[in-house]
Design an enzyme around this catalytic site. Structure first.
Site, PDB file in Angstrom:
ATOM      1  N   ARG A 108      75.222  46.896  32.344  1.00  0.00           N
ATOM      2  CA  ARG A 108      74.426  47.728  31.462  1.00  0.00           C
ATOM      3  C   ARG A 108      72.912  47.713  31.745  1.00  0.00           C
ATOM      4  O   ARG A 108      72.029  47.688  30.717  1.00  0.00           O
ATOM      5  CB  ARG A 108      74.743  47.389  29.999  1.00  0.00           C
ATOM      6  CG  ARG A 108      76.265  47.257  29.769  1.00  0.00           C
ATOM      7  CD  ARG A 108      76.764  48.812  29.745  1.00  0.00           C
ATOM      8  NE  ARG A 108      77.999  48.955  29.261  1.00  0.00           N
ATOM      9  CZ  ARG A 108      79.300  48.617  30.149  1.00  0.00           C
ATOM     10  NH1 ARG A 108      79.061  48.605  31.425  1.00  0.00           N
ATOM     11  NH2 ARG A 108      80.594  48.671  29.756  1.00  0.00           N
ATOM     12  N   SER A 159      79.467  51.413  21.566  1.00  0.00           N
ATOM     13  CA  SER A 159      78.946  49.999  21.374  1.00  0.00           C
ATOM     14  C   SER A 159      77.536  49.734  20.968  1.00  0.00           C
ATOM     15  O   SER A 159      76.834  49.940  21.669  1.00  0.00           O
ATOM     16  CB  SER A 159      79.275  49.172  22.755  1.00  0.00           C
ATOM     17  OG  SER A 159      80.598  49.515  23.120  1.00  0.00           O
ATOM     18  N   GLU A 188      72.808  47.213  22.609  1.00  0.00           N
ATOM     19  CA  GLU A 188      72.843  48.031  23.783  1.00  0.00           C
ATOM     20  C   GLU A 188      72.073  49.255  23.328  1.00  0.00           C
ATOM     21  O   GLU A 188      71.470  49.865  24.224  1.00  0.00           O
ATOM     22  CB  GLU A 188      74.369  48.486  23.948  1.00  0.00           C
ATOM     23  CG  GLU A 188      74.412  49.060  25.248  1.00  0.00           C
ATOM     24  CD  GLU A 188      75.937  49.415  25.779  1.00  0.00           C
ATOM     25  OE1 GLU A 188      76.605  48.656  26.066  1.00  0.00           O
ATOM     26  OE2 GLU A 188      76.392  50.753  25.862  1.00  0.00           O
TER      27      GLU A 188
HETATM   28  P1  FAD Z   1      69.933  58.802  25.682  1.00  0.00           P
HETATM   29  O1  FAD Z   1      70.755  58.269  24.493  1.00  0.00           O
HETATM   30  O2  FAD Z   1      69.478  60.275  25.268  1.00  0.00           O
HETATM   31  O3  FAD Z   1      69.158  58.043  26.324  1.00  0.00           O
HETATM   32  C1  FAD Z   1      69.570  56.827  26.470  1.00  0.00           C
HETATM   33  C2  FAD Z   1      68.227  56.067  27.426  1.00  0.00           C
HETATM   34  O4  FAD Z   1      68.230  56.748  28.618  1.00  0.00           O
HETATM   35  C3  FAD Z   1      66.940  56.180  26.882  1.00  0.00           C
HETATM   36  O5  FAD Z   1      66.141  55.052  26.775  1.00  0.00           O
HETATM   37  C4  FAD Z   1      66.278  57.280  27.380  1.00  0.00           C
HETATM   38  O6  FAD Z   1      64.960  57.076  27.474  1.00  0.00           O
HETATM   39  C5  FAD Z   1      67.098  57.188  28.968  1.00  0.00           C
HETATM   40  N1  FAD Z   1      66.938  58.442  29.598  1.00  0.00           N
HETATM   41  C6  FAD Z   1      67.873  59.217  29.253  1.00  0.00           C
HETATM   42  N2  FAD Z   1      67.592  60.371  30.149  1.00  0.00           N
HETATM   43  C7  FAD Z   1      66.561  59.817  31.217  1.00  0.00           C
HETATM   44  C8  FAD Z   1      66.162  60.383  32.369  1.00  0.00           C
HETATM   45  N3  FAD Z   1      66.438  61.870  32.785  1.00  0.00           N
HETATM   46  N4  FAD Z   1      65.145  59.757  33.131  1.00  0.00           N
HETATM   47  C9  FAD Z   1      64.846  58.515  32.640  1.00  0.00           C
HETATM   48  N5  FAD Z   1      65.301  57.868  31.465  1.00  0.00           N
HETATM   49  C10 FAD Z   1      66.419  58.706  30.762  1.00  0.00           C
HETATM   50  N6  FAD Z   1      78.156  53.885  27.524  1.00  0.00           N
HETATM   51  C11 FAD Z   1      78.760  53.147  28.583  1.00  0.00           C
HETATM   52  O7  FAD Z   1      78.071  52.624  29.636  1.00  0.00           O
HETATM   53  N7  FAD Z   1      80.213  52.963  28.383  1.00  0.00           N
HETATM   54  C12 FAD Z   1      80.905  53.707  27.516  1.00  0.00           C
HETATM   55  O8  FAD Z   1      82.198  53.751  27.845  1.00  0.00           O
HETATM   56  C13 FAD Z   1      80.223  54.432  26.542  1.00  0.00           C
HETATM   57  N8  FAD Z   1      81.084  54.888  25.547  1.00  0.00           N
HETATM   58  C14 FAD Z   1      80.300  55.640  24.708  1.00  0.00           C
HETATM   59  C15 FAD Z   1      81.089  56.211  23.646  1.00  0.00           C
HETATM   60  C16 FAD Z   1      80.579  56.895  22.478  1.00  0.00           C
HETATM   61  C17 FAD Z   1      81.459  57.564  21.633  1.00  0.00           C
HETATM   62  C18 FAD Z   1      79.174  57.012  22.536  1.00  0.00           C
HETATM   63  C19 FAD Z   1      78.481  57.881  21.266  1.00  0.00           C
HETATM   64  C20 FAD Z   1      78.576  56.483  23.515  1.00  0.00           C
HETATM   65  C21 FAD Z   1      78.969  55.620  24.573  1.00  0.00           C
HETATM   66  N9  FAD Z   1      78.419  54.994  25.425  1.00  0.00           N
HETATM   67  C22 FAD Z   1      78.878  54.301  26.573  1.00  0.00           C
HETATM   68  C23 FAD Z   1      76.819  55.122  25.394  1.00  0.00           C
HETATM   69  C24 FAD Z   1      76.079  56.243  26.099  1.00  0.00           C
HETATM   70  O9  FAD Z   1      77.355  57.210  26.289  1.00  0.00           O
HETATM   71  C25 FAD Z   1      75.509  55.882  27.372  1.00  0.00           C
HETATM   72  O10 FAD Z   1      74.298  55.217  27.266  1.00  0.00           O
HETATM   73  C26 FAD Z   1      74.783  57.376  27.986  1.00  0.00           C
HETATM   74  O11 FAD Z   1      74.384  57.277  29.443  1.00  0.00           O
HETATM   75  C27 FAD Z   1      73.499  57.799  27.149  1.00  0.00           C
HETATM   76  O12 FAD Z   1      73.455  59.326  27.752  1.00  0.00           O
HETATM   77  P2  FAD Z   1      72.527  60.159  26.877  1.00  0.00           P
HETATM   78  O13 FAD Z   1      72.005  61.332  27.853  1.00  0.00           O
HETATM   79  O14 FAD Z   1      72.986  60.490  25.557  1.00  0.00           O
HETATM   80  O15 FAD Z   1      71.073  59.190  26.632  1.00  0.00           O
HETATM   81  P1  NAP Z   2      88.742  46.581  25.304  1.00  0.00           P
HETATM   82  O1  NAP Z   2      89.462  47.203  26.795  1.00  0.00           O
HETATM   83  O2  NAP Z   2      89.241  46.513  24.266  1.00  0.00           O
HETATM   84  O3  NAP Z   2      88.017  45.304  26.011  1.00  0.00           O
HETATM   85  C1  NAP Z   2      87.152  44.515  24.973  1.00  0.00           C
HETATM   86  C2  NAP Z   2      85.940  44.023  26.010  1.00  0.00           C
HETATM   87  O4  NAP Z   2      86.449  43.179  26.738  1.00  0.00           O
HETATM   88  C3  NAP Z   2      85.372  45.294  26.607  1.00  0.00           C
HETATM   89  O5  NAP Z   2      83.924  45.608  26.271  1.00  0.00           O
HETATM   90  C4  NAP Z   2      85.351  44.730  28.123  1.00  0.00           C
HETATM   91  O6  NAP Z   2      84.012  44.618  28.710  1.00  0.00           O
HETATM   92  C5  NAP Z   2      86.048  43.190  28.124  1.00  0.00           C
HETATM   93  N1  NAP Z   2      87.088  43.394  29.106  1.00  0.00           N
HETATM   94  C6  NAP Z   2      88.195  44.190  28.856  1.00  0.00           C
HETATM   95  N2  NAP Z   2      89.138  43.828  29.807  1.00  0.00           N
HETATM   96  C7  NAP Z   2      88.394  43.188  30.787  1.00  0.00           C
HETATM   97  C8  NAP Z   2      88.418  42.980  32.334  1.00  0.00           C
HETATM   98  N3  NAP Z   2      89.782  43.072  32.637  1.00  0.00           N
HETATM   99  N4  NAP Z   2      87.500  42.512  32.871  1.00  0.00           N
HETATM  100  C9  NAP Z   2      86.345  42.354  32.583  1.00  0.00           C
HETATM  101  N5  NAP Z   2      86.131  42.465  31.142  1.00  0.00           N
HETATM  102  C10 NAP Z   2      86.990  43.156  30.345  1.00  0.00           C
HETATM  103  O7  NAP Z   2      87.406  47.539  25.397  1.00  0.00           O
HETATM  104  P2  NAP Z   2      87.269  49.095  24.405  1.00  0.00           P
HETATM  105  O8  NAP Z   2      86.244  49.076  23.544  1.00  0.00           O
HETATM  106  O9  NAP Z   2      88.513  49.943  24.315  1.00  0.00           O
HETATM  107  O10 NAP Z   2      86.503  49.717  25.822  1.00  0.00           O
HETATM  108  C11 NAP Z   2      86.959  50.055  26.878  1.00  0.00           C
HETATM  109  C12 NAP Z   2      86.035  50.482  28.185  1.00  0.00           C
HETATM  110  O11 NAP Z   2      85.200  51.351  27.712  1.00  0.00           O
HETATM  111  C13 NAP Z   2      85.136  49.225  28.297  1.00  0.00           C
HETATM  112  O12 NAP Z   2      84.885  48.999  29.695  1.00  0.00           O
HETATM  113  C14 NAP Z   2      84.020  49.419  27.494  1.00  0.00           C
HETATM  114  O13 NAP Z   2      82.848  48.797  28.075  1.00  0.00           O
HETATM  115  C15 NAP Z   2      83.899  50.727  27.589  1.00  0.00           C
HETATM  116  N6  NAP Z   2      83.287  51.469  26.326  1.00  0.00           N
HETATM  117  C16 NAP Z   2      81.830  51.327  26.228  1.00  0.00           C
HETATM  118  C17 NAP Z   2      81.210  51.614  25.138  1.00  0.00           C
HETATM  119  C18 NAP Z   2      79.641  51.714  25.110  1.00  0.00           C
HETATM  120  O14 NAP Z   2      79.178  52.423  24.178  1.00  0.00           O
HETATM  121  N7  NAP Z   2      78.980  51.113  25.968  1.00  0.00           N
HETATM  122  C19 NAP Z   2      81.900  52.405  23.986  1.00  0.00           C
HETATM  123  C20 NAP Z   2      83.284  52.402  24.216  1.00  0.00           C
HETATM  124  C21 NAP Z   2      84.017  52.141  25.399  1.00  0.00           C
HETATM  125  P3  NAP Z   2      83.227  45.765  29.354  1.00  0.00           P
HETATM  126  O15 NAP Z   2      82.650  46.393  28.249  1.00  0.00           O
HETATM  127  O16 NAP Z   2      82.227  44.864  30.213  1.00  0.00           O
HETATM  128  O17 NAP Z   2      84.155  46.476  30.323  1.00  0.00           O
END
Ligand code: FAD
Ligand code: NAP
Length: 335
Positions: A162, A234, A331
Site C-alpha cells: 500500500r 479499510s 490508510e
Molecule cells: P482518491 O481517493 O481520489 O485519491 C487517493 C490518493 O491518490 C490521494 O492522495 C490523491 O492525491 C492521489 N491521486 C489520485 N489520483 C492521482 C493522480 N492522477 N496523480 C497523482 N496522485 C493521484 N484499496 C485497495 O488497495 N484495495 C481494496 O480492495 C480497496 N477496497 C476498497 C473498497 C471500498 C468500498 C472503498 C470505498 C475503497 C477501497 N479501497 C481499496 C481504497 C480505494 O479504492 C483506493 O485507494 C483507490 O485507488 C482510490 O482511488 P481514487 O481515484 O478514489 O483516489
Molecule cells: P480478509 O480476507 O478477511 O483478510 C483480513 C486481512 O488479513 C486482510 O486485510 C489481508 O491482508 C490479510 N490476509 C488474509 N488472507 C491472507 C493471506 N493469504 N496472505 C496474506 N494476508 C492475508 O479481508 P477482507 O476485508 O475480506 O478483504 C479482502 C481483500 O480485499 C484483502 O486483500 C484486502 O486488502 C482487500 N480490501 C481492501 C480494502 C481497502 O480499502 N484497502 C477494502 C476492502 C478489501 P491484505 O489487506 O494485505 O490483503
C-alpha cells in the site's frame, strides 16, 4: 477541457460524501493548464480521483485538482502478452471488466475496487493476493514543479505494501496514464490461493470471468456499499510487527490471525485488533466500525461530519495501542 470553480460546496467529491467548501476546483485535460493554475494561485492543492481514499474534516482552503485524462490503447502485443495504456481518470473497475471481456489476464483479483486508474499506483492498491505493482509496466506522470512529463519504471515507483514513491511525494507528480502488462489466453497465471477464493469458486472452471465474479460476490457479501453507508474502505493498514513482538502477542492471544511474511516479520489483521477492542458494530456520533468488516469505518448518513470519523479512528488507535502495543497507521488520507 478546462473548468474552474471558486468557493464551491461539494458533497460528491469523495465516497465519505463530506460536505465541505473548496476554495478552488480545477478540472482539466491539460497537465500544463493545471500546473500553471497552481503556480499562479500559490495555494496548497490536492489531486483528487474518485475520492475513495480521502476524508475531509474541514473546508479545503486550496485547490482540488480533478484531472480529466481518458482513453485506453494497446501500445504493443505479441502471442503471449499485451501492453495496455490507460488514462488516469478512467474507472479502475470498468477497466478490469473490459480486460476480462477481452480475455486479458492480470487484473481480475482486483475487481470492484473503487477509484481511478491514476490512484492505483499511488497506494499500490491490492486485494486477494494481487497488487497493482504486479501488473504495472510503466507510470506516466507530469512533474507539476518542473512542468515536464516523465515515465516511471516499476522499480522507480518503489512499490511496497500500500505504498509507492508517489505517496512519499504527494501532489508533486500528476499521474496521467498507467501502462499495464497483461497476459493472453494460454499464458494466464490464475491466483486463487488467497483466503476463501478457491472455496467460493467451487467446482466452476478456472477462467478470468469466474475469478472476477467470485471476487465480486465475496466483496459484496462483506463490504458496505459506500452509496448507502459512506466509507473509504479499510481505514487503517494491516500492521506489520517483528518476531519478538509477535511472540509476546501470540503467547497472550493464541487465536490471533497472523500472516508470516518472507521478510521474517508478521502481518496482523487490523480488523481483528479493532474487534478485540470492542468497536465492531459500535456507533459513536454517527460513525460505525462495520459489523462484517470493522476495518471499514462508515458514516451512518452523509450529513455526519468527517471530524466524527477522525475522532472515532483516533479512539480505535488509542485502544489498540493500549491493548496490543500496536499503532494502527491510517490508510485513508485525511484533510
Ligand atoms: P482518491 O481517493 O481520489 O485519491 C487517493 C490518493 O491518490 C490521494 O492522495 C490523491 O492525491 C492521489 N491521486 C489520485 N489520483 C492521482 C493522480 N492522477 N496523480 C497523482 N496522485 C493521484 N484499496 C485497495 O488497495 N484495495 C481494496 O480492495 C480497496 N477496497 C476498497 C473498497 C471500498 C468500498 C472503498 C470505498 C475503497 C477501497 N479501497 C481499496 C481504497 C480505494 O479504492 C483506493 O485507494 C483507490 O485507488 C482510490 O482511488 P481514487 O481515484 O478514489 O483516489
Ligand atoms: P480478509 O480476507 O478477511 O483478510 C483480513 C486481512 O488479513 C486482510 O486485510 C489481508 O491482508 C490479510 N490476509 C488474509 N488472507 C491472507 C493471506 N493469504 N496472505 C496474506 N494476508 C492475508 O479481508 P477482507 O476485508 O475480506 O478483504 C479482502 C481483500 O480485499 C484483502 O486483500 C484486502 O486488502 C482487500 N480490501 C481492501 C480494502 C481497502 O480499502 N484497502 C477494502 C476492502 C478489501 P491484505 O489487506 O494485505 O490483503
Amino acid at each position: 477541457m478546462l473548468e474552474i470553480l471558486e468557493n464551491h460546496p461539494t458533497v460528491s467529491l469523495n465516497t465519505f460524501r463530506d460536505q465541505i467548501i473548496a476554495r478552488f476546483i480545477i478540472k482539466s485535460d491539460s497537465p500544463e493548464n493545471i500546473a500553471d493554475f497552481i503556480t499562479q494561485k500559490k495555494l496548497p492543492y490536492l489531486i483528487v480521483g474518485n475520492g475513495s481514499n480521502l476524508l475531509f474534516t474541514k473546508d479545503f482552503e486550496g485547490i482540488l485538482v480533478i484531472p480529466h485524462f481518458f482513453g485506453k490503447a494497446v501500445i504493443d502485443e505479441n502471442d503471449k502478452v499485451v501492453l495496455l495504456k490507460v488514462g488516469a481518470s478512467e474507472n479502475f473497475d470498468e477497466l478490469v471488466a473490459y480486460t476480462v471481456q477481452q480475455n486479458w489476464g492480470g487484473l481480475e483479483n482486483l475487481s470492484l475496487i473503487p477509484g481511478t486508474i491514476g490512484a492505483a499506483p499511488y497506494q499500490n492498491i491490492g486485494a486477494y493476493g494481487v497488487e497493482a505493482k504486479d501488473r504495472i509496466f510503466k507510470v506516466s506522470v507530469f512533474d507539476l514543479k518542473k512542468k515536464k512529463s516523465i515515465d516511471f519504471s516499476p522499480e522507480a515507483c518503489e512499490f511496497s505494501y500500500r505504498d509507492s514513491f508517489f505517496k512519499h511525494h504527494p501532489n508533486r507528480y500528476l499521474i496521467t496514464s498507467v501502462t499495464f502488462l497483461l497476459t493472453k489466453q494460454g499464458y494466464h497465471q490464475y491466483n486463487i490461493s488467497y483466503g476463501n477464493l478457491q472455496e467460493s469458486k467451487g467446482n466452476q472452471p478456472l477462467n478470468l470471468e469466474i475469478i472476477r465474479n467470485t471476487v465480486i460476490q465475496i466483496r459484496q457479501s462483506k463490504l458496505p456499499d459506500y452509496r448507502d453507508l459512506p466509507n473509504a474502505g479499510s481505514f487503517f493498514k494491516n500492521p506489520i510487527i517483528d518476531e519478538t513482538h509477535f511472540k509476546s502477542l501470540h503467547a497472550a492471544y493464541p487465536a490471533m490471525p497472523i500472516y508470516p511474511l518472507s521478510t521474517g516479520s508478521y502481518k496482523i489483521s487490523a480488523a481483528w485488533l479493532i474487534d478485540q477492542c470492542g468497536f465492531k458494530g459500535k456507533v459513536i456520533n454517527g460513525v460505525i466500525a462495520y459489523i462484517k468488516q470493522p476495518l471499514v469505518l462508515c458514516k451512518i448518513n452523509p450529513e455526519i461530519s468527517g471530524k466524527n470519523v477522525l475522532a472515532y479512528s483516533e479512539k480505535i488507535q488509542e485502544a489498540v495501542l493500549k491493548k496490543f502495543n500496536i499503532f494502527l497507521e491510517r490508510e485513508v488520507a485525511v484533510y
